[in-house]
Structures are given as structure tokens and as C-alpha cells.
Design a protein around this motif. Structure first.
Motif, PDB file in Angstrom:
ATOM      1  N   HIS A  63     -58.680  -1.182  -7.832  1.00  0.00           N
ATOM      2  CA  HIS A  63     -57.380  -1.455  -8.182  1.00  0.00           C
ATOM      3  C   HIS A  63     -57.257  -0.677  -9.610  1.00  0.00           C
ATOM      4  O   HIS A  63     -58.339  -0.450 -10.106  1.00  0.00           O
ATOM      5  N   ARG A 120     -53.910  -2.387  -5.085  1.00  0.00           N
ATOM      6  CA  ARG A 120     -52.598  -3.404  -5.432  1.00  0.00           C
ATOM      7  C   ARG A 120     -51.215  -2.712  -5.163  1.00  0.00           C
ATOM      8  O   ARG A 120     -50.315  -3.213  -5.231  1.00  0.00           O
ATOM      9  N   ARG A 160     -60.492 -12.911  -9.991  1.00  0.00           N
ATOM     10  CA  ARG A 160     -59.365 -12.949  -9.080  1.00  0.00           C
ATOM     11  C   ARG A 160     -59.435 -13.304  -7.674  1.00  0.00           C
ATOM     12  O   ARG A 160     -60.374 -12.616  -6.955  1.00  0.00           O
TER      13      ARG A 160
HETATM   14  C1  3PG Z   1     -59.920  -6.376 -15.970  1.00  0.00           C
HETATM   15  O1  3PG Z   1     -59.714  -5.246 -16.191  1.00  0.00           O
HETATM   16  O2  3PG Z   1     -59.991  -7.276 -16.585  1.00  0.00           O
HETATM   17  C2  3PG Z   1     -59.979  -6.386 -14.375  1.00  0.00           C
HETATM   18  O3  3PG Z   1     -59.818  -5.391 -13.753  1.00  0.00           O
HETATM   19  C3  3PG Z   1     -58.793  -7.329 -14.004  1.00  0.00           C
HETATM   20  O4  3PG Z   1     -57.498  -6.893 -14.192  1.00  0.00           O
HETATM   21  P1  3PG Z   1     -56.263  -8.053 -14.165  1.00  0.00           P
HETATM   22  O5  3PG Z   1     -56.249  -8.811 -15.190  1.00  0.00           O
HETATM   23  O6  3PG Z   1     -55.228  -7.021 -13.960  1.00  0.00           O
HETATM   24  O7  3PG Z   1     -56.331  -8.710 -12.945  1.00  0.00           O
END
Ligand code: 3PG
Length: 408
Positions: A63, A120, A160
């Protein structure tokens, strides 16, 4: 201690289609949309290379940003940066699990690498569901039907419970990639196997996280001492009934941190002598650094760093430690006049013979800026996931790896 997980050593990848979830999420220029730092991409390239070298057909899932935010962009640049890191071609398809993506996966030959589109962009990805619920989605079912194994290398996103983190673990054999394995090993070393004395140095602005970490590591006898600085230091001083002065109190109020004070007071009572706060601070007067002892507070000037006496006191403690964790800078290191605290503390950590772990975006950036990264035992690529792990939370991405190992 984190229970057993399987790794790349536990699966024969030759001729197999391998879904690899990595965390390529990187800083992006909001205007040009250019990826500004490829640290995470280079880190994951090790896992991807190993699987490709072992004859796997590698399908990379990742993502970037969050929908609606300026850094929410496609993964084309990431695929190019990965290709640069690996020194070999990497395919990219602007599709996640539709016909285009399916065709590209089926056409992969042994050792080839394909990056799919930003997961995403699939609206169900970020729904907070159980692994079993996510496994019922078209996205997970479709990709799992084309693959033989799932590799989770995304420690930084393991907090997550998203479809691409937990869903495949229900339908496919699941193992950890090298980044995941390394992060867990390093974290277990500072949480469950810490050689004593063990100290945690907590700074930066995320005082709620720092309070939760302090509570966890002191209550579970993981750390002998917690050293504070930055905004965290301001707040811990306030919890000691120190009047830090109007501009600094205002900052704490603006950041809505004041409600944390009773919780911090409780920790001071429960763990006397185990939480250190600055004994002097550096304030800005007419654009210049001026140091004042905490005993002379309040000040009408903003506090931007710890002072020389504090640096000396902290350095002494650092020298005696056998395990050190640093999360958060102890001052506004981005401004030269106020970088002394963060630089000196990180230098003392780098020079020590202890096992040293540095984590969090700003801390890692500071460590790199001062040329100290190579001298640390471990520099974590994670942000939120690292914090969650240090405060004792069970991360869905790690729990699913442990369950897969139990099933095997
Ligand atoms: C981060 O960079 O801490 C992770 O990729 C999680 O990203 P997020 O906080 O957008 O879920």
C-alpha cells in the motif's frame, strides 16, 4: 515472547506463485508526487530477491498512503525503485485482482517479479475485519486461487487487520519474510530477552504512546529506567509539578496531552527512581539557544531541547546499559541550535557496547542525518507497528503468522 513463526527457510519456492505483502509506504512530495525515500523498498528487496532466486514467481502486494491523502498514489514508481534496488526488471500492473492482474500473474515465469497496484485502491482493504471475514472477499479469494503461498514481510503494517495482511493467511500456507523475521527478532531482544540494565529513551511528541510504553516496560520489568525528552519530557516534568512556563504549557494544552498527567503521576509513585526527566533545558531567546536548570523554571521562552547537564546525566546511564531502545528525538533536532541533545544522546547510544534498537520515523531520520545508523545494532523500518509492539499489543499480522505456524 513471540511464539514460533515459519520463515523463508520453511518453504520450497521453486516454480511456486508467491504472494508477498511488503510495506512500501514511503514519504511522497505532495506537489510532485515523487517518492522521496526508498529505505523500505530496499529493505524488502532482500526478501523478494531471495524468493526470486529460489525460483519463485513473485507477486508483490503493498500500500501507499491512505485514500484521500496527498501520498495516496499508484505503485508504478515503487516498482521502478524496486527494479533499481534489485538490478533486474520488475513488472508492474495497474490492477489489483481484476483480469489484467490475473493475466499478469499467470504469465509469470520462475524468478520473475510483478508489483500489483496499491492495495488500498480496493475499498474493502482497510475494513477492520477478522482474517476469516477478509478471506471471503473477492480480492483475497481470487489472488489466493492463483498462488501457492503467502509471505508476510510487512511488519510495519502488522498492526492493521487489513485484507492483504491477514486474509490470505486463512487460505494459504503462510511464512514470514526476512524483514518481518528481523524486526521480530530485534524486538524480542529488547522486550523479552533484554540484558540488564535495560533503558528506554523516549522523546518526540507522541506522549500518549510514550506513556503506554513506559507503563508496559516498567510494569513488566523489561526496562530498569526510562529517560524522557522532547514534548514527552515536558509532560513528564509537568507530572512532577514543575511549572514549565506559559508557551510550553500552551503547547501541551494545544496537543491535548494534559489528561495524561494523572497516569504519569501514578507511574512516578509506583516506580520511584526509574523515570528520568530533564534536569536542565534549552530555550530559544532572540533566535539563540540558552540553557536553564529545571530548578529555575518557569520560563517565558519555548523549550526546544534538553540541556548539557541532562545530556551528561543521560550519557552516564547510557554507558552503563546493556540494552537500549530509542524512540523519539529529545529535542527539535531539525534546528541546528537545538540538535545538541538528540545528537549527543544518539552518539552515546551508538558508542555503547549495548544492544541498541532505534525506531520511529524522526528518530531514524536523525540517526541517519548524524551518520550513526551503521553503529546501531538495529534500526527499525516501522512506525506505528513498532510502538504498538513496544506497548505490548498483539499485532494481527504477527498473530496470524503464529497461527499459521501452529497449523503447519
Ligand atoms: C506505516 O507507515 O506506519 C504503515 O505503512 C502503516 O500505515 P497506516 O498508518 O496508513 O496504516
Amino acid at each position: 515472547m513471540s511464539s514460533k513463526i515459519l520463515t523463508l527457510d520453511d518453504f520450497d519456492f521453486n516454480g511456486k506463485t508467491v504472494l508477498v505483502r511488503v510495506d512500501f509506504n514511503s514519504p511522497v512530495d505532495p506537489e510532485t508526487k515523487k517518492v522521496l525515500d526508498d529505505t523500505r523498498i530496499r529493505a524488502h528487496s532482500v526478501t523478494i530477491k531471495e524468493i526470486a532466486d529460489k525460483g519463485g514467481k513473485v507477486v508483490v502486494l503493498a500500500h501507499q498512503g491512505r485514500p484521500g491523502e496527498p501520498d495516496f498514489i499508484p505503485l508504478k514508481q515503487h516498482a521502478e525503485l524496486l527494479s533499481k534496488a534489485l538490478g533486474k526488471p520488475v513488472k508492474y500492473v495497474d490492477d489489483i485482482y481484476g483480469e489484467k492482474a490475473q493475466k499478469a500473474i499467470k504469465e509469470l515465469k520462475n524468478g520473475e517479479i510483478l508489483v500489483l497496484e496499491n492495495v488500498r485502491m480496493y475499498p474493502e482493504e482497510r475494513k477492520k475485519k477478522s482474517p476469516e471475514e477478509h478471506a471471503k472477499s473477492e480480492f483475497v479469494k481470487t489472488l489466493a486461487s492463483l498462488a501457492d503461498v503467502f509471505v508476510n514481510d510487512a511488519f510495519a503494517a502488522a498492526h492493521r487487520s487489513h485484507a492483504s495482511i491477514v486474509g490470505f493467511t486463512v487460505l494459504l500456507p503462510t511464512v514470514a519474510g526476512r524483514v518481518m523475521e528481523r524486526e521480530l527478532k530485534a524486538l524480542d531482544k529488547v522486550l523479552y530477552e533484554a540484558e540488564k540494565p535495560c533503558i528506554y529513551i523516549l522523546g518526540g511528541a507522541k506522549a500518549d504512546d510514550s506513556l503506554a510504553i513506559t507503563r508496559y516496560v516498567l510494569s513488566n520489568d523489561i526496562a530498569d529506567k526510562v529517560l524522557t525528552g522532547g514534548v514527552v519530557g515536558h509532560l513528564f516534568l509537568m507530572a512532577r509539578d514543575v511549572d514549565i512556563g506559559p508557551p510550553n504549557v500552551k503547547l501541551i494544552e494545544k496537543m491535548e496531552l494534559k489528561p495524561l498527567i494523572p497516569g504519569i503521576k501514578e507511574l512516578f509513585e509506583k516506580f520511584p527512581g526509574r523515570i528520568e526527566t530533564p534536569v536542565d533545558v534549552a530555550v530559544e531567546v532572540d533566535g539563540k539557544r540558552k540553557e536553564i536548570p529545571v530548578s529555575s523554571l518557569p520560563t517565558e521562552y519555548p523549550i526546544y531541547d534538553i540541556g548539557t547537564q541532562t545530556i551528561e546525566k543521560y550519557t552516564k546511564i547510557i554507558k552503563e546499559a546493556k540494552t537500549i531502545v530509542v524512540s523519539g528525538p529529545v529535542g527539535v533536532y531539525e534546528r541546528e541550535a537545538f540538535s545538541k541533545g538528540t545528537k549527543s544522546v544518539l552518539e552515546a547510544v551508538a558508542e555503547s557496547d549495548a544492544y541498541t534498537l532505534v525506531g520511529g520515523g524522526h528518530t531514524v531520520a536523525a540517526t541517519e542525518e548524524f551518520g550513526l545508523a551503521d553503529k546501531m545494532s538495529y534500526v527499525s523500518t516501522a512506525g506505528g507497528a513498532l510502538i504498538a509492539y513496544l506497548m505490548g499489543e498483539k499485532l494481527p499480522g504477527v498473530v496470524t503468522l503464529q497461527k499459521s505456524a501452529e497449523k503447519s
